[in-house]
Design a protein around this motif. Structure first.
Motif, PDB file in Angstrom:
ATOM      1  N   ARG A  17       0.832  -1.208   0.000  1.00 13.06           N
ATOM      2  CA  ARG A  17       0.000   0.000   0.000  1.00 13.06           C
ATOM      3  C   ARG A  17       0.864   1.256   0.000  1.00 13.06           C
ATOM      4  O   ARG A  17       0.603   2.207  -0.738  1.00 13.06           O
ATOM      5  CB  ARG A  17      -0.913  -0.023   1.235  1.00 13.06           C
ATOM      6  N   HIS A  18       1.916   1.275   0.819  1.00 14.06           N
ATOM      7  CA  HIS A  18       2.801   2.429   0.869  1.00 14.06           C
ATOM      8  C   HIS A  18       3.483   2.659  -0.464  1.00 14.06           C
ATOM      9  O   HIS A  18       3.572   3.783  -0.960  1.00 14.06           O
ATOM     10  CB  HIS A  18       3.872   2.228   1.957  1.00 14.06           C
ATOM     11  N   PHE A 153       0.785   7.987   2.152  1.00 17.76           N
ATOM     12  CA  PHE A 153      -0.464   7.314   1.769  1.00 17.76           C
ATOM     13  C   PHE A 153      -1.647   8.265   1.905  1.00 17.76           C
ATOM     14  O   PHE A 153      -2.458   8.414   0.981  1.00 17.76           O
ATOM     15  CB  PHE A 153      -0.668   6.078   2.656  1.00 17.76           C
TER      16      PHE A 153
END
Length: 457
Positions: A17-18, A153
């Motif tokens: 995700r990062h 994010f």
């Protein structure tokens, strides 16, 4: 404070995700939100096609980089592949040109931050805001990489949400006429009216490609995050494979909506495309919301660029291609000296913006465009040379092979050379080529003076 670790290695703290949003953070900056007015004036509605072509080439570059990273992982420095498969000089130039391009982008963005804040606080001196944002971003990049990834994010979420809101609002205007004075759907006739889809001919489309490629500059950060990814074998392919969808949504679709609603020759004069669309929908707070989004986008882009530059210089220092001090890491596994260097560079850049604003802007934009194209070219050539060193069995075991090899890679190389030719042909971009060649000459001289025969101290 204990600044160094005995291992002097980067720490793994970035999730899939990062990594996805760090790459987005750099590639989607203030340029898209303020509208690529110069590119639109050059290409007209065909800017949509320019983004699509450049996007395909960007994906080929990412696949080439992904293949090399998963075949032979490196920590923080994808330029090492150029060193190994082309030459040490090629790797040195790739690393420094990439670092330079991101530093120049940072200088431009932090200078713009003061302008954004003056919208709300006109009585506060610009230097106050510039100093504050530089210190904030510097401090954030000195923290543990996981905290940095979380911040990036959420900053990226803000601008992604804004783009999606703009696209949805624009489609409502196109299909249903929401917000228009007549209440009638606008349709997409603006794509071929006002001079046609190619109002300035094929030359206008070609001339815009350099500016469009510059807008994509920064997605190479995916390769730099490999050294701090918890599971790079999974995270890197996923992040790269999402590049086409993001290009289609965030660039191609947003330009399609914009070109459909407004005549292309009116967009540059009226400011941000987001303001135009939100105003059309009757959103009275459009300017305030846009200003907030612009600030978030700027912080996100600079945040990602500082991260990437620091890791690139860290990797180069490990290879003896940058001062050894750049390889020192803090107890959080962060190359703190490189972060401090970038903070100082941003401060000097802002000072130059005040002293010689016109010359500084030209140098920043020109060198940045050339540098990104150079880096992409080196990635493609390195991947092609790497394949030549592999046996048939090794090729069959590649985890993330380039599509349509070798034709995809060769097409990308031809495209980059074509861009250099276009930069030389068109007067507006000729300075980009000239400044870029000067930088290459300076870095090459430094290589033979300080690197080839002895280590940097």
């Amino acid at each position: 404070m204990n600044h160094t670790q005995s291992s002097n290695e980067l720490k793994s703290g970035l999730t899939t995700r990062h990594i996805r949003f760090i790459a987005l953070g750099s590639a989607i900056g203030t340029g898209l939100f303020m509208g690529s007015s110069s590119a639109i004036k050059t290409a007209g509605p065909s800017i949509i096609l320019a983004y699509l072509i450049a996007g395909i080439m960007a994906y080929m570059v990412m696949r080439a980089m992904g293949e090399m990273i998963l075949h032979r992982p490196v920590k923080g420095y994808f330029g090492e592949h150029a060193s190994e498969y082309i030459s040490p000089l090629a790797g040195y130039l790739t690393g420094w040109m990439f670092a330079l391009s991101l530093i120049l982008v940072c200088i431009a963005d932090v200078s713009a931050f003061a302008i954004y804040m003056k919208f709300w606080y006109p009585e506060v001196d610009a230097w106050v805001w510039v100093t504050a944002i530089i210190l904030f971003i510097g401090a954030l990049n000195l923290c543990a990489v996981k905290l940095f990834g979380e911040m990036e994010f959420w900053l990226s979420i803000i601008k992604v949400t804004a783009i999606i809101a703009m696209i949805i609002g624009g489609l409502c205007i196109i299909l249903f006429g929401f917000g228009t004075k007549t209440g009638n759907a606008t349709g997409i006739s603006n794509l071929w009216q006002n001079g046609g889809f190619l109002p300035n001919g094929i030359g206008g489309l070609i001339a815009s490609l350099t500016m469009v490629v510059y807008a994509f500059g920064g997605i190479e950060i995916i390769g730099i995050t490999a050294g701090e990814a918890k599971d790079p074998k999974t995270a890197i392919p996923r992040a790269i494979n999402q590049v086409p969808a993001r290009i289609l949504v965030f660039y191609v679709l947003s330009m399609f909506v914009l070109m459909s609603i407004f005549p292309w020759n009116e967009i540059g004069a009226d400011g941000s495309p987001f303001v135009l669309i939100f105003d059309s929908l009757g959103f009275i707070y459009a300017a305030h919301v846009l200003n907030f989004v612009l600030i978030s986008a700027m912080v996100s882009a600079v945040n990602s660029d500082v991260f990437a530059t620091g890791r690139m210089l860290f990797g180069m220092a490990k290879q003896g291609q940058a001062p050894k001090g750049f390889a020192r890491v803090s107890r959080y596994g962060v190359p703190w000296l490189t972060v401090l260097l970038i903070v100082v560079a941003m401060g000097i850049g802002v000072l130059l913006n005040y002293l010689i604003p016109e010359k500084t802007f030209v140098l920043v934009a020109s060198a940045g465009a050339f540098a990104f194209i150079w880096v992409w070219l080196m990635i493609l050539i390195a991947q092609l040379r790497m394949r030549q060193t592999l046996s048939v069995e090794q090729v069959s075991k590649l985890r993330f092979p380039v599509l349509l090899h070798p034709f995809g890679t060769l097409a990308g190389i031809v495209f980059m050379l074509f861009l250099f030719g276009g930069m030389a042909w068109f007067e507006d971009t000729r300075i980009s080529l000239l400044v870029g060649v000067v930088w290459l000459g300076l870095f090459t001289a430094c290589y033979f003076l300080f690197v080839k025969n002895r280590r940097l101290e």
